[in-house]
Design an enzyme around this catalytic site. Structure first.
Site, short mmCIF file in Angstrom:
data_model
loop_
_atom_site.label_atom_id
_atom_site.label_comp_id
_atom_site.label_asym_id
_atom_site.label_seq_id
_atom_site.Cartn_x
_atom_site.Cartn_y
_atom_site.Cartn_z
N CYS A 1 0.81 -1.22 0.00
CA CYS A 1 0.00 0.00 0.00
C CYS A 1 0.84 1.27 0.00
O CYS A 1 0.29 2.37 -0.09
CB CYS A 1 -0.95 -0.01 1.20
SG CYS A 1 -2.08 -1.41 1.18
N THR B 1 2.53 -8.36 8.55
CA THR B 1 1.29 -7.58 8.47
C THR B 1 1.09 -6.62 9.64
O THR B 1 0.34 -5.66 9.53
CB THR B 1 0.05 -8.50 8.40
OG1 THR B 1 0.02 -9.35 9.56
CG2 THR B 1 0.08 -9.35 7.15
N HIS C 1 -2.52 7.74 6.87
CA HIS C 1 -2.73 6.50 6.12
C HIS C 1 -4.09 5.90 6.49
O HIS C 1 -4.90 5.59 5.62
CB HIS C 1 -1.61 5.51 6.43
CG HIS C 1 -1.73 4.21 5.71
ND1 HIS C 1 -1.74 4.12 4.33
CD2 HIS C 1 -1.85 2.93 6.18
CE1 HIS C 1 -1.86 2.84 3.98
NE2 HIS C 1 -1.93 2.10 5.07
N THR D 1 -8.42 -0.08 10.41
CA THR D 1 -8.26 -1.35 11.12
C THR D 1 -7.92 -1.02 12.58
O THR D 1 -7.35 0.03 12.87
CB THR D 1 -7.15 -2.21 10.52
OG1 THR D 1 -5.91 -1.49 10.57
CG2 THR D 1 -7.46 -2.57 9.07
N GLU E 1 -0.69 4.05 14.05
CA GLU E 1 -0.38 5.34 13.43
C GLU E 1 -0.60 6.49 14.40
O GLU E 1 0.20 7.43 14.46
CB GLU E 1 -1.21 5.54 12.16
CG GLU E 1 -0.83 6.81 11.42
CD GLU E 1 -1.50 6.96 10.06
OE1 GLU E 1 -1.09 7.85 9.29
OE2 GLU E 1 -2.45 6.20 9.78
N LYS F 1 -9.36 8.14 3.23
CA LYS F 1 -9.93 6.83 2.92
C LYS F 1 -11.34 6.65 3.47
O LYS F 1 -12.05 5.74 3.06
CB LYS F 1 -9.02 5.71 3.45
CG LYS F 1 -7.70 5.59 2.72
CD LYS F 1 -6.88 4.42 3.27
CE LYS F 1 -5.51 4.34 2.62
NZ LYS F 1 -4.62 5.43 3.04
N HIS G 1 -10.06 2.16 0.37
CA HIS G 1 -8.62 1.90 0.28
C HIS G 1 -8.26 1.46 -1.14
O HIS G 1 -8.54 0.34 -1.54
CB HIS G 1 -8.22 0.83 1.29
CG HIS G 1 -6.74 0.75 1.53
ND1 HIS G 1 -5.82 1.45 0.79
CD2 HIS G 1 -6.01 0.05 2.46
CE1 HIS G 1 -4.60 1.18 1.23
NE2 HIS G 1 -4.69 0.35 2.24
N PHE H 1 1.88 -3.71 3.98
CA PHE H 1 2.31 -5.03 4.39
C PHE H 1 3.83 -5.14 4.25
O PHE H 1 4.44 -4.57 3.35
CB PHE H 1 1.66 -6.11 3.53
CG PHE H 1 0.21 -6.37 3.83
CD1 PHE H 1 -0.40 -5.87 4.96
CD2 PHE H 1 -0.55 -7.15 2.96
CE1 PHE H 1 -1.73 -6.13 5.23
CE2 PHE H 1 -1.88 -7.42 3.22
CZ PHE H 1 -2.48 -6.91 4.36
#
Length: 386
Positions: A151, A253, A284, A288, A295, A313, A318, A374
């Site tokens: 990403c 991840t 970003h 999640t 972040e 987003k 995304h 990732f």
């Protein structure tokens, strides 16, 4: 070292089939997320898809049939970016192109798995083919590079273009990313990994967030050396003054607070600025649980003052690698118009940060755009108002 500016932006996104329409929708808090209509058994019913996009405005029918949609989108965004920069009809032979993608031609790969194998399957599902085909269409012979860094791919493409111009390798570079992942293989894959929202909307930084909505689209920026851009009469959007790309070497991840904070610090170091000099962060923010928490904590570790933060987003969904490119373009527009677009779907948060939930007028002189992916890859861009 030479200065680097953004002189053109082109995009197709769930918010609109031009960059301007996408920006106007974002400012207004309009979501581009809707039902995808695919026959998927899981609970992941929503996606951010292009609406009324007509590839034939940029490509022949023969090309459309041969090429994967991620290349359609990249070519469209690139042509619009070149036109926006005032470079239409001018020679780009010594220029470069860097187009990133996380998933490349995944929809064509899915068709092949179902038994429909095209003679063009191998070349036109390759990540690097988006940049190569853009170069072919625009007669670019300086260089072409495909970047697949999850990403962070779009932000990496812009950052590496910035470095190429800054260090006198190229004068003009088309940089961005493109994704077309709205297919069963991608949605089931991300869904079963626990990354997708079951609520049908993205809720960055909200207590009830449960994942992201997968989206498609492309954004390409024209980056140029500052003096030559002014000499030809270009009107730059903003200046790129810093970039960092780091890797956590931690987990495939799970994000790292220290890794993300380090990327922001290194981007600031590259820009010659201190944390207190930054006015705005385009996060970003994939909605999640662990991603947003990481972040938020990384931001707190770097910035000791209250700083305005937004999450595009929440409206675009995304777009994987293309998100970083589009968000860099949106960040440039925030600098141009002194407007921070809202984060929608944010009702209650556990983080003590200044999240912008309604369009805000602000005297923004500098901003950063975060992109993480990732493999622990972290890409951060620093932009300055001109």
């Amino acid at each position: 070292m030479r200065r680097v500016v953004i002189t053109g932006i082109g995009a197709v996104s769930p918010l609109g089939n031009t960059f301007k329409k996408s920006w106007d929708s974002l400012k207004s808090g309009i979501s581009g997320i809707g039902m995808h209509g695919l026959n998927i058994k899981g609970a992941w019913r929503s996606a951010g898809m292009l609406k009324d996009f007509h590839a034939e405005e940029f490509l022949s029918i023969k090309e459309i049939n041969r090429l994967d949609p991620f290349i359609h989108y990249a070519v469209s965004a690139s042509i619009m970016a070149v036109n926006d920069a005032g470079l239409k009809g001018k020679s780009l032979s010594s220029s470069g192109v860097l187009i990133g993608s996380s998933r490349g031609g995944i929809s064509h790969l899915e068709r092949a798995l179902k038994g429909t194998v095209s003679a063009y399957l191998m070349p036109f599902t390759t990540i690097g083919m988006a940049g190569s085909y853009v170069a072919q269409r625009l007669s670019i012979k300086g260089s072409s590079l495909g970047i697949s860094n999850s990403c962070a791919s779009g932000a990496n493409a812009i950052g590496e273009a910035y470095r190429a111009i800054k260090h006198t390798i190229l004068d003009i570079v088309l940089a961005g990313a493109s994704e077309a992942p709205i297919c069963l293989l991608a949605i089931e894959g991300y869904g079963r990994a626990g990354a997708l929202s079951r609520q049908g909307k993205m809720m960055p930084f909200d207590r009830e967030r449960d994942g992201f909505i997968l989206s498609e689209g492309s954004c390409v920026l024209v980056l140029e050396e500052y003096e030559s851009a002014l000499k030809r009469g270009a009107k730059p959007y903003a200046e790129v003054i810093g970039y960092a790309c780091t890797v956590d070497a931690f987990h495939e991840t799970r994000p790292s607070i220290a890794g993300q904070a380090d990327a922001m610090k290194k981007a600031l170091l590259d820009s010659g600025l201190n944390p207190e000099d930054i006015d705005y962060i385009n996060a970003h923010a994939t909605a999640t649980l662990i991603g947003d928490k990481t972040e938020a904590e990384a931001i707190c570790a770097v910035f000791k003052k209250t700083i305005s933060i937004t999450a595009n987003k929440s409206m675009t969904g995304h777009m994987l690698g293309a998100s970083g490119a589009l968000e860099a373009g949106f960040t440039a527009m925030s600098l141009v118009e002194s407007i921070i677009p809202p984060t929608i779907n944010l009702k209650e948060t556990e983080f003590e940060l200044d999240f912008v939930t309604e369009q805000r007028k602000a005297n923004i002189k500098t901003a950063i755009s975060n992109s993480f992916g990732f493999g622990g890859v972290n890409a951060v861009l620093v932009l300055r108002k001109l």
